[in-house]
Design a protein around this motif. Structure first.
Motif, mmCIF file in Angstrom:
data_model
loop_
_atom_site.group_PDB
_atom_site.id
_atom_site.type_symbol
_atom_site.label_atom_id
_atom_site.label_comp_id
_atom_site.label_asym_id
_atom_site.label_seq_id
_atom_site.Cartn_x
_atom_site.Cartn_y
_atom_site.Cartn_z
ATOM 1 N N TYR A 182 -69.529 23.257 -18.615
ATOM 2 C CA TYR A 182 -68.627 22.456 -19.445
ATOM 3 C C TYR A 182 -67.275 22.243 -18.791
ATOM 4 O O TYR A 182 -66.542 21.304 -19.125
ATOM 5 C CB TYR A 182 -68.424 23.148 -20.803
ATOM 6 C CG TYR A 182 -67.746 24.500 -20.684
ATOM 7 C CD1 TYR A 182 -66.365 24.623 -20.699
ATOM 8 C CD2 TYR A 182 -68.507 25.662 -20.530
ATOM 9 C CE1 TYR A 182 -65.751 25.856 -20.565
ATOM 10 C CE2 TYR A 182 -67.909 26.894 -20.400
ATOM 11 C CZ TYR A 182 -66.531 26.991 -20.428
ATOM 12 O OH TYR A 182 -65.931 28.221 -20.276
ATOM 13 N N SER A 183 -66.897 23.110 -17.851
ATOM 14 C CA SER A 183 -65.561 23.044 -17.253
ATOM 15 C C SER A 183 -65.530 22.073 -16.083
ATOM 16 O O SER A 183 -66.404 22.105 -15.211
ATOM 17 C CB SER A 183 -65.120 24.427 -16.772
ATOM 18 O OG SER A 183 -63.848 24.350 -16.153
ATOM 19 N N ALA A 184 -64.502 21.231 -16.062
ATOM 20 C CA ALA A 184 -64.295 20.321 -14.931
ATOM 21 C C ALA A 184 -62.947 20.588 -14.265
ATOM 22 O O ALA A 184 -62.381 19.722 -13.608
ATOM 23 C CB ALA A 184 -64.371 18.876 -15.407
ATOM 24 N N LYS A 185 -62.455 21.796 -14.430
ATOM 25 C CA LYS A 185 -61.159 22.160 -13.873
ATOM 26 C C LYS A 185 -61.169 22.046 -12.352
ATOM 27 O O LYS A 185 -62.181 22.313 -11.694
ATOM 28 C CB LYS A 185 -60.816 23.596 -14.296
ATOM 29 C CG LYS A 185 -59.383 23.980 -14.052
ATOM 30 C CD LYS A 185 -59.053 25.326 -14.679
ATOM 31 C CE LYS A 185 -57.588 25.675 -14.431
ATOM 32 N NZ LYS A 185 -57.220 26.966 -15.035
ATOM 33 N N GLY A 186 -60.042 21.670 -11.776
ATOM 34 C CA GLY A 186 -59.950 21.460 -10.338
ATOM 35 C C GLY A 186 -60.338 22.682 -9.528
ATOM 36 O O GLY A 186 -61.014 22.572 -8.494
ATOM 37 N N THR A 187 -59.908 23.862 -9.963
ATOM 38 C CA THR A 187 -60.249 25.081 -9.232
ATOM 39 C C THR A 187 -61.751 25.331 -9.242
ATOM 40 O O THR A 187 -62.305 25.880 -8.272
ATOM 41 C CB THR A 187 -59.531 26.297 -9.834
ATOM 42 O OG1 THR A 187 -59.827 26.378 -11.243
ATOM 43 C CG2 THR A 187 -58.033 26.195 -9.644
ATOM 44 N N VAL A 188 -62.434 24.951 -10.316
ATOM 45 C CA VAL A 188 -63.887 25.118 -10.411
ATOM 46 C C VAL A 188 -64.580 24.168 -9.441
ATOM 47 O O VAL A 188 -65.502 24.556 -8.713
ATOM 48 C CB VAL A 188 -64.378 24.884 -11.850
ATOM 49 C CG1 VAL A 188 -65.898 24.957 -11.929
ATOM 50 C CG2 VAL A 188 -63.740 25.895 -12.805
ATOM 51 N N LYS A 189 -64.130 22.920 -9.413
ATOM 52 C CA LYS A 189 -64.714 21.950 -8.477
ATOM 53 C C LYS A 189 -64.548 22.412 -7.032
ATOM 54 O O LYS A 189 -65.488 22.318 -6.224
ATOM 55 C CB LYS A 189 -64.066 20.575 -8.672
ATOM 56 C CG LYS A 189 -64.508 19.855 -9.934
ATOM 57 C CD LYS A 189 -63.935 18.459 -10.017
ATOM 58 C CE LYS A 189 -62.495 18.474 -10.435
ATOM 59 N NZ LYS A 189 -61.966 17.110 -10.707
ATOM 60 N N ARG A 190 -63.382 22.919 -6.701
ATOM 61 C CA ARG A 190 -63.136 23.376 -5.331
ATOM 62 C C ARG A 190 -64.014 24.569 -4.975
ATOM 63 O O ARG A 190 -64.555 24.639 -3.858
ATOM 64 C CB ARG A 190 -61.655 23.720 -5.152
ATOM 65 C CG ARG A 190 -60.758 22.493 -5.087
ATOM 66 C CD ARG A 190 -59.373 22.854 -4.609
ATOM 67 N NE ARG A 190 -58.642 23.656 -5.587
ATOM 68 C CZ ARG A 190 -57.939 23.154 -6.593
ATOM 69 N NH1 ARG A 190 -57.876 21.841 -6.776
ATOM 70 N NH2 ARG A 190 -57.291 23.941 -7.433
ATOM 71 N N ALA A 191 -64.164 25.504 -5.910
ATOM 72 C CA ALA A 191 -65.011 26.671 -5.651
ATOM 73 C C ALA A 191 -66.459 26.258 -5.439
ATOM 74 O O ALA A 191 -67.145 26.779 -4.544
ATOM 75 C CB ALA A 191 -64.909 27.657 -6.817
ATOM 76 N N GLY A 204 -67.995 14.379 -20.522
ATOM 77 C CA GLY A 204 -68.065 15.636 -21.254
ATOM 78 C C GLY A 204 -68.692 15.481 -22.626
ATOM 79 O O GLY A 204 -69.007 14.375 -23.072
ATOM 80 N N ALA A 205 -68.859 16.595 -23.290
ATOM 81 C CA ALA A 205 -69.510 16.614 -24.603
ATOM 82 C C ALA A 205 -68.532 16.278 -25.724
ATOM 83 O O ALA A 205 -67.374 16.714 -25.697
ATOM 84 C CB ALA A 205 -70.111 17.996 -24.857
ATOM 85 N N LEU A 206 -68.997 15.482 -26.671
ATOM 86 C CA LEU A 206 -68.301 15.278 -27.951
ATOM 87 C C LEU A 206 -66.858 14.825 -27.765
ATOM 88 O O LEU A 206 -65.929 15.329 -28.400
ATOM 89 C CB LEU A 206 -68.343 16.562 -28.782
ATOM 90 C CG LEU A 206 -69.747 17.164 -28.977
ATOM 91 C CD1 LEU A 206 -69.652 18.497 -29.702
ATOM 92 C CD2 LEU A 206 -70.647 16.202 -29.743
ATOM 93 N N GLY A 207 -66.663 13.883 -26.856
ATOM 94 C CA GLY A 207 -65.338 13.316 -26.656
ATOM 95 C C GLY A 207 -64.517 13.993 -25.581
ATOM 96 O O GLY A 207 -63.440 13.493 -25.217
ATOM 97 N N LYS A 208 -65.000 15.112 -25.053
ATOM 98 C CA LYS A 208 -64.295 15.744 -23.944
ATOM 99 C C LYS A 208 -64.461 14.855 -22.710
ATOM 100 O O LYS A 208 -65.525 14.293 -22.480
ATOM 101 C CB LYS A 208 -64.874 17.132 -23.681
ATOM 102 C CG LYS A 208 -64.112 17.919 -22.636
ATOM 103 C CD LYS A 208 -64.690 19.319 -22.470
ATOM 104 C CE LYS A 208 -63.958 20.077 -21.388
ATOM 105 N NZ LYS A 208 -64.513 21.436 -21.186
#
Length: 218
Positions: A182-191, A204-208
């Motif tokens: 569910y997370s699209a945070k920049g640090t997650v993408k880089r990892a 994302g889900a439900l408007g995210k």
């Protein structure tokens, strides 16, 4: 555990130590179906006659139960394994309003013994009560088609979203396998990218705005 109603009427929990919700307050069931079933499992079902799934964070068992339903619907055998350091107690499970299906309770009743348990002709569940950071992944190298990465948010448990952990997720996936989260945070993408994944940003889900699918090359 504190129970809260989400926007789609389904309940979620607030972790008593971390203070974090187990699901989006926009809808527990809606988020699980969008991020893990449609964006993760369904992709694998199109390509394989049997599917293996690894879940980070069994939690309320919602992802596991929805996956079990999909196995029954498609008649595709699914080997489902999950790790969680904080299993939800049965008293809390019985208060959740996802379904009256007895299989949901069965998933929680099964022991956290690291052994496979047959739930149905098409679904086998293995549960590990363990810390993701010290869990031994060596024997699971290349075993999975899908990883549901459903840990608590990166701001709450950043150590679970590290490059080291994502390298372990990459290792347990087979060629063409995918991790969804569910997370699209920049640090997650880089990892994820540093670990070797090709990363795709999806609605994302439900408007995210966004979620992620990370794919291991063939």
């Amino acid at each position: 555990m504190e129970l809260l109603e989400t926007a789609d009427g389904s309940l979620t929990l607030r972790h008593e130590v971390l203070g974090e919700l187990y699901h989006s307050d926009r809808g527990a069931v809606g988020e699980a179906e969008h991020v893990y079933i449609r964006a993760g499992l369904d992709r694998a079902l199109k390509e394989r006659t049997a599917v293996s799934v690894f879940e980070v964070g069994f939690g309320t068992g919602l992802n596991g139960w929805l996956t079990c339903l999909r196995a029954q619907e498609t008649r595709v055998k699914i080997d489902y394994r999950a790790v969680d350091l904080y299993p939800v107690g049965m008293a809390t499970v019985r208060q959740l309003n996802y379904t009256s299906d007895p299989v949901f309770t069965t998933l929680h009743d099964l022991p956290w013994d690291g052994l496979p348990h047959t739930v149905s002709e098409y679904f086998t569940l293995t549960k590990y009560e363990a810390d993701l950071l010290s869990f031994d992944f060596v024997s699971l190298k290349g075993c999975f088609d899908v990883v549901y990465f459903d840990a608590f948010a990166p701001d709450v448990q950043p150590e679970l979203w590290s490059e080291e952990v994502m390298r372990r997720m990459y290792a347990i996936l087979g060629p063409g396998g995918a991790l969804t989260t569910y997370s699209a945070k920049g640090t997650v993408k880089r990892a994820l990218r540093t670990a070797g994944f090709e990363v795709f940003r999806l609605p994302g889900a439900l408007g995210k705005r966004h979620m992620l699918r990370a794919v291991k090359s063939l």
